[in-house]
Scaffold this motif. Structure first.
Motif, PDB file in Angstrom:
ATOM      1  N   VAL A  87      15.595   2.062  -4.474  1.00 25.85           N
ATOM      2  CA  VAL A  87      15.119   2.152  -3.099  1.00 25.85           C
ATOM      3  C   VAL A  87      15.423   3.544  -2.577  1.00 25.85           C
ATOM      4  CG1 VAL A  87      15.224   1.166  -0.785  1.00 25.85           C
ATOM      5  CG2 VAL A  87      15.674  -0.290  -2.773  1.00 25.85           C
ATOM      6  N   SER A  88      14.401   4.282  -2.248  1.00 25.00           N
ATOM      7  CA  SER A  88      14.585   5.665  -1.799  1.00 25.00           C
ATOM      8  C   SER A  88      14.069   5.829  -0.382  1.00 25.00           C
ATOM      9  CB  SER A  88      13.842   6.629  -2.731  1.00 25.00           C
ATOM     10  OG  SER A  88      14.089   7.964  -2.354  1.00 25.00           O
ATOM     11  N   GLY A  89      14.962   6.266   0.506  1.00 26.91           N
ATOM     12  CA  GLY A  89      14.531   6.424   1.893  1.00 26.91           C
ATOM     13  C   GLY A  89      15.464   7.296   2.691  1.00 26.91           C
ATOM     14  N   ASP A  90      15.183   7.354   3.971  1.00 24.87           N
ATOM     15  CA  ASP A  90      15.909   8.206   4.904  1.00 24.87           C
ATOM     16  C   ASP A  90      17.168   7.493   5.398  1.00 24.87           C
ATOM     17  OD1 ASP A  90      16.757   9.889   6.912  1.00 24.87           O
ATOM     18  OD2 ASP A  90      14.776  10.136   7.816  1.00 24.87           O
ATOM     19  N   ASN A  91      18.278   8.197   5.318  1.00 28.51           N
ATOM     20  CA  ASN A  91      19.545   7.704   5.858  1.00 28.51           C
ATOM     21  C   ASN A  91      20.088   8.788   6.775  1.00 28.51           C
ATOM     22  OD1 ASN A  91      21.981   6.281   6.208  1.00 28.51           O
ATOM     23  ND2 ASN A  91      22.909   7.323   4.475  1.00 28.51           N
ATOM     24  N   GLY A  92      19.249   9.195   7.721  1.00 32.44           N
ATOM     25  CA  GLY A  92      19.542  10.370   8.524  1.00 32.44           C
ATOM     26  C   GLY A  92      20.642  10.212   9.546  1.00 32.44           C
ATOM     27  N   TYR A 120      19.939   7.433  -0.962  1.00 30.45           N
ATOM     28  CA  TYR A 120      20.034   7.653   0.479  1.00 30.45           C
ATOM     29  C   TYR A 120      19.442   8.991   0.916  1.00 30.45           C
ATOM     30  CZ  TYR A 120      23.347   3.740   0.525  1.00 30.45           C
ATOM     31  OH  TYR A 120      23.930   2.509   0.402  1.00 30.45           O
ATOM     32  N   ALA A 121      18.997   9.791  -0.030  1.00 28.74           N
ATOM     33  CA  ALA A 121      18.494  11.132   0.312  1.00 28.74           C
ATOM     34  C   ALA A 121      16.995  11.267   0.064  1.00 28.74           C
ATOM     35  CB  ALA A 121      19.258  12.197  -0.466  1.00 28.74           C
ATOM     36  N   GLY A 122      16.280  10.168   0.180  1.00 28.64           N
ATOM     37  CA  GLY A 122      14.823  10.225   0.022  1.00 28.64           C
ATOM     38  C   GLY A 122      14.156  10.528   1.351  1.00 28.64           C
ATOM     39  N   PHE A 123      14.444  11.701   1.892  1.00 28.93           N
ATOM     40  CA  PHE A 123      13.950  12.049   3.219  1.00 28.93           C
ATOM     41  C   PHE A 123      12.439  12.254   3.253  1.00 28.93           C
ATOM     42  CE2 PHE A 123      18.341  13.675   2.957  1.00 28.93           C
ATOM     43  CZ  PHE A 123      18.911  12.889   3.950  1.00 28.93           C
ATOM     44  N   ARG A 124      11.896  12.686   2.114  1.00 24.67           N
ATOM     45  CA  ARG A 124      10.453  12.891   1.993  1.00 24.67           C
ATOM     46  C   ARG A 124      10.024  12.351   0.638  1.00 24.67           C
ATOM     47  NH1 ARG A 124       9.652  18.999   1.955  1.00 24.67           N
ATOM     48  NH2 ARG A 124       7.519  18.302   1.617  1.00 24.67           N
TER      49      ARG A 124
END
Length: 211
Positions: A87-92, A120-124
């Motif tokens: 699971v890759s996504g934004d954890n801003g 946790y670092a899949g910002f884009r």
């Protein structure tokens, strides 16, 4: 002077239009035959990479892009088309955490916790696919998102040496998702700008093996 300014504006608009059309054509052509909407026809891969998005829309209503991606991931897992989920996504911020939220819903839907890994670092999209290759050591992957998103992600993955296919989560009607579809054209132009500038993910970090 006014004529020169008008010509310059028209030239910029023309070049922008060409960039939009060409970027869309290249990505669509490259991804042709690499995305699947039928579970039975989807090749098996060890890992499925689900691309994050918010669970709720700005107004607080459920986000169908989110729920459809979660549903697609569960379908693939239960059909034994993937063994693990990344699971890759934004954890801003402490108030916004796409990977953890998705993990909870995937577990509730029947995927064992030990089969789920979080990025946790899949910002884009670029960060997600590049990190899947470099940080998580994947050589091949099934990307899970809507078709238009899968196509862009597959193109980016290939540029990093990651062999990717896409499983298409259910899309939403065009009129409801018009803003997202419109924004996608510009996101595809940015793919080529990022590649030309050799843009890298915001973070890499220590390697994590999925097994």
């Amino acid at each position: 002077m006014r004529k020169k300014i008008t010509r310059l504006i028209l030239l910029i608009l023309g070049l922008s239009l060409v960039a939009l059309i060409l970027s869309n054509y290249i990505i669509n052509s490259f991804a042709e035959g690499k995305t699947y909407s039928s579970v039975s026809k989807t090749p098996k891969n060890k890992v499925g990479l689900i691309l994050g998005t918010s669970k709720k829309l700005k107004g607080g209503a459920p986000n169908p892009y989110y729920s459809n991606r979660v549903s697609a991931t569960v379908t693939l897992f239960k059909a034994s088309k993937i063994e693990y989920v990344l699971v890759s996504g934004d954890n801003g911020s402490i108030y916004y955490n796409e990977p953890t939220t998705m993990k909870k819903d995937l577990i509730s839907a029947g995927i064992p916790e030990e089969r789920i890994f979080l990025d946790y670092a899949g910002f884009r999209t670029l960060d997600s696919v590049f990190r899947a290759k470099i940080v998580f050591g994947l050589q091949e992957v099934t990307i899970i998102s809507q078709k238009f998103h899968n196509e862009r992600a597959i193109y980016l993955a290939a540029r990093k040496g990651l062999n990717a296919i896409g499983y298409n989560a259910k899309d939403i009607p065009l009129e409801a998702g018009l803003k997202i579809q419109f924004r996608e054209y510009f996101a595809r132009v940015k793919v080529f700008l990022d590649l030309a500038l050799k843009t890298q993910p915001r973070f890499y970090g220590e390697k994590i093996l999925i097994h």
